[in-house]
Design a protein around this motif. Sequence first.
Motif, mmCIF file in Angstrom:
data_model
loop_
_atom_site.group_PDB
_atom_site.id
_atom_site.type_symbol
_atom_site.label_atom_id
_atom_site.label_comp_id
_atom_site.label_asym_id
_atom_site.label_seq_id
_atom_site.Cartn_x
_atom_site.Cartn_y
_atom_site.Cartn_z
ATOM 1 N N ASN A 147 0.834 -1.199 0.000
ATOM 2 C CA ASN A 147 0.000 0.000 0.000
ATOM 3 C C ASN A 147 0.876 1.259 0.000
ATOM 4 O O ASN A 147 0.772 2.122 0.858
ATOM 5 N N VAL A 148 1.784 1.335 -0.974
ATOM 6 C CA VAL A 148 2.682 2.484 -1.122
ATOM 7 C C VAL A 148 2.747 2.870 -2.599
ATOM 8 O O VAL A 148 2.446 2.067 -3.472
ATOM 9 N N THR A 149 3.164 4.096 -2.850
ATOM 10 C CA THR A 149 3.280 4.567 -4.233
ATOM 11 C C THR A 149 4.420 3.862 -4.956
ATOM 12 O O THR A 149 4.262 3.376 -6.068
ATOM 13 N N LEU A 150 5.584 3.815 -4.318
ATOM 14 C CA LEU A 150 6.737 3.097 -4.864
ATOM 15 C C LEU A 150 7.018 1.881 -3.996
ATOM 16 O O LEU A 150 7.204 2.015 -2.783
#
Length: 92
Positions: A77-80
């Motif tokens: 659940n992170v962008t990168l």
Amino acid sequence: MFYELKKTGIHVQKQKPLPLIYEEVILDVGYRIDIMVENKLILKIKSVEALNDVHFAQLLTYLKLTDCKLGLLINFNVTLIKNGIKRIVNKL
């Protein structure tokens, strides 16, 4: 479940049961390891807003009970994805 990656020969276990023994009580499946690679690396998979101490403690417990040295706590659940990977070591 046990898998073998055909081209590489790497042994991967998914949802590997881990017994829990406390005093005289034995549970065949006290814990379940998300992914174990070659009985050396444990992957704990999460999809949470933020990793917290409970997640680290859970992975460290798995490492101690299996006597593995390395674990990766992966939060999707992170962008990168590189920002969601935390390396945990046991007895190094």
